[in-house]
Design a protein around this motif. Structure first.
Motif, PDB file in Angstrom:
ATOM      1  N   HIS A 129      -8.863  -0.038   1.942  1.00  0.00           N
ATOM      2  CA  HIS A 129     -10.321  -0.187   2.004  1.00  0.00           C
ATOM      3  C   HIS A 129     -11.003   1.162   1.780  1.00  0.00           C
TER       4      HIS A 129
ATOM      5  N   GLU B 255      -4.710   8.580  -0.501  1.00  0.00           N
ATOM      6  CA  GLU B 255      -5.230   7.667   0.521  1.00  0.00           C
ATOM      7  C   GLU B 255      -4.326   6.434   0.657  1.00  0.00           C
ATOM      8  N   GLN B 256      -3.963   6.124   1.891  1.00  0.00           N
ATOM      9  CA  GLN B 256      -3.082   4.974   2.131  1.00  0.00           C
ATOM     10  C   GLN B 256      -3.859   3.716   2.479  1.00  0.00           C
ATOM     11  N   ASP B 257      -5.014   3.899   3.102  1.00  0.00           N
ATOM     12  CA  ASP B 257      -5.794   2.734   3.524  1.00  0.00           C
ATOM     13  C   ASP B 257      -6.510   2.124   2.310  1.00  0.00           C
TER      14      ASP B 257
ATOM     15  N   HIS C 124       0.824  -1.203   0.000  1.00  0.00           N
ATOM     16  CA  HIS C 124       0.000   0.000   0.000  1.00  0.00           C
ATOM     17  C   HIS C 124       0.860   1.255   0.000  1.00  0.00           C
TER      18      HIS C 124
END
Ligand code: HEM
Length: 526
Positions: free
Chosen positions: A140, A136-138, A117
């Motif tokens: 989901h 965005e790193q997440d 990620h």
């Protein structure tokens, strides 16, 4: 009175006082302590650390200083090319960071469904934004956000946006016609165009940069955001400390522009549109439609954020690509001639509109080859696209890289891989896209990022380039004013060029056509 007096007990013999002795001993021990700690650290990083066996610059193995220096200087992409030539598929560029040129490794890191990620480098771009697919790193959160807003970027919706691109291309051509007697900074004009076209497709409103011949500070804003992020991303703690102290010390970091002035511009446009309404089917209207379908999820913040993302992610990148394509064609007249032949044949056979349509451009194989080659030889993004190694670690090119370490690849490195592109991988040669293994070449093509986080705007960028390049070349003969002076380039994540100065000569047949038709007329078919 000085405290460090000395006492003399007998002639010729000097005995230091107690405080001098203590000071000397303390500094001696402190010095020894720090020397031992430093030496231990160096030995650990060079001999025992998990990446100790990965080659690379000495200073890079000891800290982030090397990366920060490169980011400040803007030459990371060129350095990485050199380092991989010397060291092979893996280069250690920080104590816990590796640049990867190994093809299987690249597939593992960026392939669809990858568990690598986006690293903390992106956190400084995101700041406190709650909706930001780019940073965005997440995974989901990213997947959910992407699902909400991706539809307007799909191929099928491109047709709606084509007339807006046409009117901006036509405006560009008419402005260039006014410049035929002067030296033209074409690189700057491509940038003005790229911003205006994003304004047009997003807000149905050109920013007006081509009219005034300069911008309202947006170009500088994007540049300072990136220049700042390029080094801060390597030390995110500096960003977060500054963020914490901002109420007392003020704003010192350019990267905050991404959440500042550009967001303000997007916000203003969105607010105005809400009042004004529109009958146009531009990006904003498409985002509003998504909002009407899912008002709880596609919030105003999401709409504003995506509008701002179009400006930051879609303007400079396209301008850089247009510069690269035209510049390399001008350096290689043999390919420029081939492209002209394709354009002129299509025009003679009445297969070419003005501006050239997307459908027509797709039927011009050499044009498409030139675009791909320009994108290959000068990818807009020169940074590393850093990713965090997932739990369990990974093995790349036979080396184990532990979880939590950072790996990444610059498109500048993989796009020049001789195993994929052949022994002339370092030179501009569009014909490779016509005769080579196109499938294999596209598989590792990193200009638009990897499959797992690929560029949303790829189709739009192709539409802009596919229209602009042939329309521009059918209208003008172009000549470099300083053919012996290479373009300057600086890598602030985006690799921005400077110095594309040209002379333009109108091409006669087209000039006649335009004299009859007027610059702003819609799509004349010859
Ligand atoms: C030639 C032009 C362009 C190039 C070379 C380019 C390149 C890229 C690359 C390399 C990434 C991935 C970055 C990463 O992994 O960190 C990216 C992501 C993105 N680009 Fe582009 N881009 C271009 C044009 C555009 C345009 C025109 C738009 C919008 C109108 C756009 C919107 C985005 C967005 C929203 C993302 C984030 C995607 C995600 O992480 O899921 N780009 N682009």
């Amino acid at each position: 009175m000085p405290t460090m007096a000395v006492t003399t007990s007998s002639p010729g013999l000097t005995i230091p006082s107690l405080d001098v002795v203590i000071t000397t001993l303390v500094s001696h021990y402190l010095l020894s302590f720090f020397s031992i700690v430093s030496l231990t650290y160096v030995v650990y990083q060079r001999v025992f650390a998990p990446l100790a066996g990965v080659p690379g610059p000495f200073w890079a193995s000891l800290g982030k200083g090397w990366l920060i220096a490169r980011a400040k200087k803007g030459d990371l992409h060129r350095e990485l090319i050199k380092l991989h030539e010397i060291h092979g598929p893996l280069v250690r560029i920080a104590p816990k960071e590796v640049s990867v040129a190994d093809l299987d490794g690249i597939k593992m890191i960026y392939g669809a469904g990858s568990h690598f990620h986006k690293s903390d480098w992106y956190s400084v771009l995101k700041g406190h934004r709650t909706f930001d697919p780019f940073a965005e790193q997440d995974p989901h959160v990213h997947a959910a956000q992407k699902k909400l807003v991706i539809r307007p970027y799909a191929m099928e919706t491109l047709k709606d946006l084509e007339p807006y691109v046409d009117s901006t291309v036509y405006h560009f051509i008419s402005r260039m016609r006014e410049k035929v007697t002067q030296q033209v900074d074409l690189g700057k004009w491509f940038q003005l165009f790229a911003f205006d076209v994003i304004g047009e497709i997003t807000f149905s409103k050109r920013f007006g940069f081509m009219d005034t011949e300069h911008d309202d500070g947006s170009l500088k804003s994007v540049e300072s955001t990136l220049a700042s992020a390029a080094w801060l991303g390597h030390v995110p703690w500096v960003f977060w400390t500054h963020d914490y102290l901002k109420p007392w010390v003020g704003n010192w970091l350019g990267v905050t522009n991404r959440t500042g002035s550009l967001m303000q511009r997007a916000l203003k446009e969105v607010e105005e549109r809400k009042v004004r309404g529109t009958d146009r089917n531009d990006f904003l209207e498409k985002f509003f439609r998504l909002q009407r379908e899912k008002p709880d999820q596609v919030t105003d913040v999401a709409v504003i954020s995506m509008a701002a993302a179009n400006i930051t992610a879609g303007s400079d990148t396209t301008a850089i690509s247009l510069r690269a394509i035209i510049y390399h064609l001008l350096l290689h007249p043999e390919y420029l001639d081939l492209l002209r032949q394709e354009i002129d044949t299509a025009r003679r056979e009445r297969r070419l509109s003005d501006p050239v349509t997307m459908e027509e451009a797709e039927k011009m194989p050499f044009l498409q080859a030139c675009i791909m080659e320009g994108l290959r030889i000068h990818p807009s993004i020169g940074g590393l696209l850093p990713r965090t190694v997932p739990p369990g670690g990974c093995v790349i090119a036979g080396t184990f890289i532990p979880a939590g370490h950072v790996v990444g690849t610059s498109a500048w490195v993989v796009n020049r891989n001789a195993d994929i592109y052949g022994p002339d991988a370092n030179t501009f040669n569009p014909t490779r896209w016509l005769k080579g293994n196109r499938h294999e070449m596209q598989r590792y093509f990193l200009t638009f990022g990897g499959a797992s986080r690929q560029c949303f705007g790829k189709n739009i960028a192709f539409m802009e380039m596919s229209k602009m390049v042939p329309t521009f070349l059918r209208h003008f003969d172009v000549e470099l004013c300083f053919p012996d002076r290479p373009l300057k380039e600086k890598n602030f994540f985006f690799v921005i060029q400077e110095g594309l100065i040209v002379n333009l000569t109108p091409r006669d047949e087209v000039a006649e056509g335009q004299a009859n038709g007027g610059a702003e007329k819609e799509m004349n078919r010859y």
